[in-house]
Scaffold this motif. Structure first.
Motif, PDB file in Angstrom:
ATOM      1  N   LYS A  60     -26.122 -15.820 -32.481  1.00  0.00           N
ATOM      2  CA  LYS A  60     -24.593 -15.810 -32.132  1.00  0.00           C
ATOM      3  C   LYS A  60     -24.067 -17.363 -31.612  1.00  0.00           C
ATOM      4  O   LYS A  60     -23.102 -17.629 -31.984  1.00  0.00           O
ATOM      5  N   TYR A  61     -24.996 -17.811 -30.856  1.00  0.00           N
ATOM      6  CA  TYR A  61     -24.536 -19.147 -30.375  1.00  0.00           C
ATOM      7  C   TYR A  61     -24.196 -20.389 -31.749  1.00  0.00           C
ATOM      8  O   TYR A  61     -23.221 -20.908 -31.807  1.00  0.00           O
ATOM      9  N   TYR A  62     -25.038 -20.190 -32.660  1.00  0.00           N
ATOM     10  CA  TYR A  62     -24.945 -20.978 -33.761  1.00  0.00           C
ATOM     11  C   TYR A  62     -23.540 -20.582 -34.568  1.00  0.00           C
ATOM     12  O   TYR A  62     -22.925 -21.362 -35.042  1.00  0.00           O
ATOM     13  N   ARG A  63     -23.267 -19.309 -34.727  1.00  0.00           N
ATOM     14  CA  ARG A  63     -21.938 -19.050 -35.268  1.00  0.00           C
ATOM     15  C   ARG A  63     -21.043 -19.629 -34.430  1.00  0.00           C
ATOM     16  O   ARG A  63     -19.676 -19.882 -34.893  1.00  0.00           O
ATOM     17  N   THR A  64     -20.883 -19.699 -33.224  1.00  0.00           N
ATOM     18  CA  THR A  64     -19.848 -20.254 -32.166  1.00  0.00           C
ATOM     19  C   THR A  64     -19.544 -21.400 -32.309  1.00  0.00           C
ATOM     20  O   THR A  64     -18.483 -22.013 -32.094  1.00  0.00           O
ATOM     21  N   THR A  65     -20.536 -22.215 -32.585  1.00  0.00           N
ATOM     22  CA  THR A  65     -20.522 -23.817 -32.857  1.00  0.00           C
ATOM     23  C   THR A  65     -20.036 -24.273 -34.265  1.00  0.00           C
ATOM     24  O   THR A  65     -19.823 -25.584 -34.488  1.00  0.00           O
ATOM     25  N   LYS A  66     -20.055 -23.322 -35.160  1.00  0.00           N
ATOM     26  CA  LYS A  66     -19.272 -23.884 -36.699  1.00  0.00           C
ATOM     27  C   LYS A  66     -17.925 -24.180 -36.432  1.00  0.00           C
ATOM     28  O   LYS A  66     -17.154 -23.696 -35.803  1.00  0.00           O
TER      29      LYS A  66
END
Length: 67
Positions: A60-66
């Motif tokens: 979820k964190y990775y998706r928010t940083t894109k």
């Protein structure tokens, strides 16, 4: 020199074990309805401190940083 009686007994023992295993497999397959698969075994949790794991929270964190 081995006696024929000893070999014969050993052969019948292994033949019996093979028949027993085959009967067990046949019984197991007959007990489950056709077209169904056995439930998947859950993956074992790695021991604590075993390193990096890609968890749902991290994904979820990775998706928010894109961008």
């Amino acid at each position: 020199m081995m006696s024929t009686q000893s070999n014969s007994g050993r052969r019948s023992f292994f033949t019996g074990m093979g028949a027993l295993a085959a009967a067990g497999i046949a019984a197991k397959m007959a007990s489950s309805p056709p077209g169904t698969t056995p439930p998947a075994e859950p993956e074992p949790e790695p021991p604590a401190g075993s390193g990096y794991r890609l968890t749902e929270h991290i994904q979820k964190y990775y998706r928010t940083t894109k961008i």
